[in-house]
Design a protein around this motif. Structure first.
Motif, PDB file in Angstrom:
ATOM      1  N   SER A 131      -1.214  -5.934  10.545  1.00 38.35           N
ATOM      2  CA  SER A 131      -1.891  -5.815   9.466  1.00 38.35           C
ATOM      3  C   SER A 131      -2.793  -4.628   9.234  1.00 38.35           C
ATOM      4  CB  SER A 131      -2.278  -7.233   8.202  1.00 38.35           C
ATOM      5  OG  SER A 131      -3.310  -6.983   9.441  1.00 38.35           O
ATOM      6  N   LEU A 132      -2.770  -4.249  10.665  1.00 37.19           N
ATOM      7  CA  LEU A 132      -3.647  -3.306  10.796  1.00 37.19           C
ATOM      8  C   LEU A 132      -2.764  -2.239  10.374  1.00 37.19           C
ATOM      9  CD1 LEU A 132      -7.369  -3.871  13.036  1.00 37.19           C
ATOM     10  CD2 LEU A 132      -7.373  -3.473  10.800  1.00 37.19           C
ATOM     11  N   ILE A 133      -1.730  -2.309  11.769  1.00 38.56           N
ATOM     12  CA  ILE A 133      -0.385  -1.085  11.426  1.00 38.56           C
ATOM     13  C   ILE A 133      -0.082  -0.479  10.222  1.00 38.56           C
ATOM     14  CG2 ILE A 133       1.055  -0.573  12.680  1.00 38.56           C
ATOM     15  CD1 ILE A 133       0.561  -2.315  14.693  1.00 38.56           C
ATOM     16  N   LEU A 138      -0.129   2.907   5.017  1.00 34.97           N
ATOM     17  CA  LEU A 138      -0.057   2.747   4.064  1.00 34.97           C
ATOM     18  C   LEU A 138      -0.977   3.422   3.633  1.00 34.97           C
ATOM     19  CD1 LEU A 138       0.185  -0.937   3.226  1.00 34.97           C
ATOM     20  CD2 LEU A 138       2.262   1.098   2.159  1.00 34.97           C
ATOM     21  N   ILE A 139      -2.190   3.910   4.242  1.00 35.81           N
ATOM     22  CA  ILE A 139      -3.580   4.796   4.204  1.00 35.81           C
ATOM     23  C   ILE A 139      -3.102   5.916   4.083  1.00 35.81           C
ATOM     24  CG2 ILE A 139      -5.651   5.361   4.725  1.00 35.81           C
ATOM     25  CD1 ILE A 139      -6.319   2.436   5.807  1.00 35.81           C
ATOM     26  N   PHE A 147      -6.348  -0.968  -2.775  1.00 35.73           N
ATOM     27  CA  PHE A 147      -4.908  -0.911  -3.065  1.00 35.73           C
ATOM     28  C   PHE A 147      -3.826  -0.954  -1.698  1.00 35.73           C
ATOM     29  CE2 PHE A 147      -0.404   0.731  -3.843  1.00 35.73           C
ATOM     30  CZ  PHE A 147      -0.193  -0.469  -4.578  1.00 35.73           C
ATOM     31  N   ALA A 148      -4.582  -0.002  -0.812  1.00 32.62           N
ATOM     32  CA  ALA A 148      -3.509  -0.286   0.987  1.00 32.62           C
ATOM     33  C   ALA A 148      -3.891  -1.394   1.075  1.00 32.62           C
ATOM     34  CB  ALA A 148      -4.366   1.276   1.150  1.00 32.62           C
ATOM     35  N   GLY A 149      -4.767  -2.067   1.822  1.00 28.23           N
ATOM     36  CA  GLY A 149      -5.459  -2.933   1.883  1.00 28.23           C
ATOM     37  C   GLY A 149      -4.715  -4.536   1.149  1.00 28.23           C
ATOM     38  N   ILE A 150      -4.209  -4.158  -0.213  1.00 27.53           N
ATOM     39  CA  ILE A 150      -3.659  -5.322  -0.930  1.00 27.53           C
ATOM     40  C   ILE A 150      -1.812  -4.994  -0.398  1.00 27.53           C
ATOM     41  CG2 ILE A 150      -2.266  -5.795  -3.183  1.00 27.53           C
ATOM     42  CD1 ILE A 150      -5.291  -5.061  -4.162  1.00 27.53           C
ATOM     43  N   GLY A 225     -10.379   2.011   6.585  1.00 27.58           N
ATOM     44  CA  GLY A 225     -10.276   1.952   5.226  1.00 27.58           C
ATOM     45  C   GLY A 225      -9.702   1.813   4.085  1.00 27.58           C
ATOM     46  N   ALA A 226      -9.470   0.183   4.617  1.00 30.38           N
ATOM     47  CA  ALA A 226      -8.628  -0.292   3.255  1.00 30.38           C
ATOM     48  C   ALA A 226      -9.153  -0.889   2.867  1.00 30.38           C
ATOM     49  CB  ALA A 226      -6.795  -1.297   4.073  1.00 30.38           C
TER      50      ALA A 226
END
Length: 271
Positions: A131-133, A138-139, A147-150, A225-226
């Protein structure tokens, strides 16, 4: 088991001589691989820092205690964002994973030759990237933020949920499906009344279990930064504000323990 005939009578052995040699050759090969790997790791490690680690850890612990309790007022919104990232990401993943699971299951896919391999590719590709990648990618595409984290949590969770769900679909009782099919029901009616009721407990368990996992994963997405509480953790680490770091870690621990308790209660009620 092999038997060796001797003057004193038969002797039972666990392995034949060839099997024993092969067994010891495997151990020898494994030991050699371990030694080579350890040598490479040792050459790339600065052992001075390793031996000095206890002193550094003690120094950081001294700086980090007691936690800066007044900073907790600034953690309410970040921990709420973290919970929202995990919850919304899980819901979006489930919405996308259900059709993928039905396309991947052998007993529900429209085409085992063309459609199923594509569905399995989606499952494997989304599960194999952390998920970090996903968050970093997405960032770069949609910019930093919640939103990028979701989306990162959702994409990462699709493969996990779809894999467990399609395995549950393949393990259903086919007699119920055959009974409903014999009444002249359509394909969609068979799916709605013969398959879905059988997989609903598994689906609910998968949803809760994945949400519990996503709570943990969403706490660190802010490091890239997510959004979420990880963003506060990153800024505190960058400024060496160790009392704030210890408080953030304590808040994360409490949130994870509560999510574990909630998920355990829900799974217990379902099962």
């Amino acid at each position: 088991m092999p038997v060796n005939n001797t003057p004193d009578g038969p002797v039972w052995r666990q392995r034949t001589q060839a099997q024993s040699l092969l067994h010891w050759a495997g151990w020898l090969l494994g030991t050699a691989v371990f030694v080579v790997c350890w040598q490479q790791i040792s050459d790339a490690t600065t052992w001075f820092f390793v031996w000095d680690a206890p002193r550094i850890a003690g120094d950081i612990w001294t700086r980090a205690t007691p936690p800066r309790w007044e900073y907790i007022a600034q953690l309410g919104r970040p921990i709420w964002d973290t919970i929202n990232i995990a919850t919304l990401g899980t819901l979006l993943a489930l919405f996308l994973a259900v059709p993928v699971a039905f396309l991947a299951a052998r007993n529900t896919t429209p085409s085992a030759l063309f459609v199923r391999p594509v569905a399995l590719l989606v499952i494997v590709s989304t599960r194999s990237i952390n998920s970090l990648i996903w968050a970093l990618l997405l960032i770069a595409i949609i910019g930093p933020g919640v939103f990028a984290g979701i989306m990162a949590i959702a994409i990462r969770s699709i493969g996990f949920c779809a894999k467990l769900l399609y395995e549950a679909i393949e393990e259903i009782d086919q007699r119920q499906v055959e009974a409903i099919t014999a009444t002249g029901a359509s394909r969609w009616q068979v799916m709605a009344y013969g398959i879905v009721p059988q997989i609903m407990p598994a689906f609910a368990g998968i949803a809760v279990f994945r949400w519990d996992i996503n709570i943990r994963e969403s706490t660190v997405l802010g490091l890239v930064g997510a959004g979420g509480i990880g963003l506060q953790l990153s800024s505190s680490l960058n400024t060496l504000a160790w009392p704030q770091v210890s408080l953030i870690l304590l808040v994360i621990l409490v949130a994870v323990v509560i999510s574990e308790w909630v998920s355990a209660k829900i799974r217990g009620a379902i099962i």
